[in-house]
Design a protein around this motif. Sequence first.
Motif, PDB file in Angstrom:
ATOM      1  N   UNK A  31     -16.180  31.360 -11.778  1.00 33.91           N
ATOM      2  CA  UNK A  31     -17.560  31.714 -11.413  1.00 33.91           C
ATOM      3  C   UNK A  31     -17.583  33.115 -10.849  1.00 33.91           C
ATOM      4  N   UNK A  33     -20.209  35.934  -8.805  1.00 34.62           N
ATOM      5  CA  UNK A  33     -21.431  36.009  -8.014  1.00 34.62           C
ATOM      6  C   UNK A  33     -21.800  37.463  -7.764  1.00 34.62           C
ATOM      7  N   UNK A  35     -24.250  39.709  -5.019  1.00 33.92           N
ATOM      8  CA  UNK A  35     -25.003  39.684  -3.783  1.00 33.92           C
ATOM      9  C   UNK A  35     -25.586  41.072  -3.529  1.00 33.92           C
ATOM     10  N   UNK A  43     -25.894  39.367   3.671  1.00 32.52           N
ATOM     11  CA  UNK A  43     -25.832  39.302   2.221  1.00 32.52           C
ATOM     12  C   UNK A  43     -26.805  38.275   1.676  1.00 32.52           C
ATOM     13  N   UNK A  45     -27.882  36.235  -1.857  1.00 29.50           N
ATOM     14  CA  UNK A  45     -27.408  35.864  -3.186  1.00 29.50           C
ATOM     15  C   UNK A  45     -28.392  36.318  -4.257  1.00 29.50           C
ATOM     16  N   UNK A  88     -22.593  43.613  -4.030  1.00 30.92           N
ATOM     17  CA  UNK A  88     -21.251  43.057  -4.062  1.00 30.92           C
ATOM     18  C   UNK A  88     -21.121  42.064  -5.203  1.00 30.92           C
ATOM     19  N   UNK A  92     -14.613  33.452  -7.770  1.00 31.28           N
ATOM     20  CA  UNK A  92     -14.048  32.246  -7.186  1.00 31.28           C
ATOM     21  C   UNK A  92     -12.864  31.803  -8.041  1.00 31.28           C
ATOM     22  N   UNK A  98     -13.034  29.311  -1.823  1.00 29.79           N
ATOM     23  CA  UNK A  98     -13.020  30.691  -1.341  1.00 29.79           C
ATOM     24  C   UNK A  98     -13.584  31.618  -2.397  1.00 29.79           C
ATOM     25  N   UNK A  99     -14.283  32.666  -1.909  1.00 26.48           N
ATOM     26  CA  UNK A  99     -14.703  33.758  -2.775  1.00 26.48           C
ATOM     27  C   UNK A  99     -13.917  34.993  -2.393  1.00 26.48           C
ATOM     28  N   UNK A 101     -14.359  39.012  -2.552  1.00 25.31           N
ATOM     29  CA  UNK A 101     -15.408  40.010  -2.740  1.00 25.31           C
ATOM     30  C   UNK A 101     -14.834  41.350  -3.179  1.00 25.31           C
ATOM     31  N   UNK A 103     -15.398  45.592  -3.230  1.00 18.22           N
ATOM     32  CA  UNK A 103     -15.633  46.510  -2.109  1.00 18.22           C
ATOM     33  C   UNK A 103     -17.113  46.816  -1.897  1.00 18.22           C
TER      34      UNK A 103
END
Lengths: 111, 115
Positions: A31, A33, A35, A43, A45, A88, A92, A98-99, A101, A103
């Motif tokens: 997955x 994401x 943000x 942040x 979504x 961002x 996953x 946990x994700x 991210x 920078x």
Amino acid sequence: ELKVEQNPLFLSMQEGKNYTIYCNYSTTSDRLYWYRQDPGKSLESLFVLLSNGAVKQEGRLMASLDTKARLSTLHITAAVHDLSATYFCAGKETSGSRLTFGEGTQLTVNP
Amino acid sequence: DVKVTQSSRYLVKRTGEKVFLECVQDMDHENMFWYRQDPGLGLRLIYFSYDVKMKEKGDIPEGYSVSREKKERFSLILESASTNQTSMYLCASSLWASGGTGTQYFGPGTRLLVL
């Protein structure tokens, strides 16, 4: 271990122009994401992309995912000043919650 | 709508003080996370929890501990605050990945200044 890299890290663009932010990730991620963060805020979504070829659009923002290339893009169409923010991406790993991210890309849209 | 709240928006503490940062979510999410965000360093995961009384170390757990006594509440504790812990602290929550998209929802953040 999943690593996520975004580019560019800083983007200054004129209103009305189009541009793309790139998000590369290092290992299999099921997955992806996106943000948004406004200065001094938290942040928010924007999109979650769940499968290869997924495309999501909201207003002037469109996100896509190519799992074979391990690449997601966030395309901005006809930018307006209100889109100025830091964006961002996060991946996953296939197990766990946990994700990881990137920078962040600081976008400034100038009149 | 998911709501994640944090106990303070701004906090000023002295070096050596014990500091508690509280996070509460109202969507019955199993997972909760604490991050810190510093200019140029992005978001770094401190601790997370996938169930009541469970905790896992993130990437930078040193100098921090956590507590999760109830499903909706996840506390971050700075045992003895130091100036290098001055930062923006963000809490997030998510459903267990198989039960949802795994999207993390963030609280408004706590800006901590340690003098």
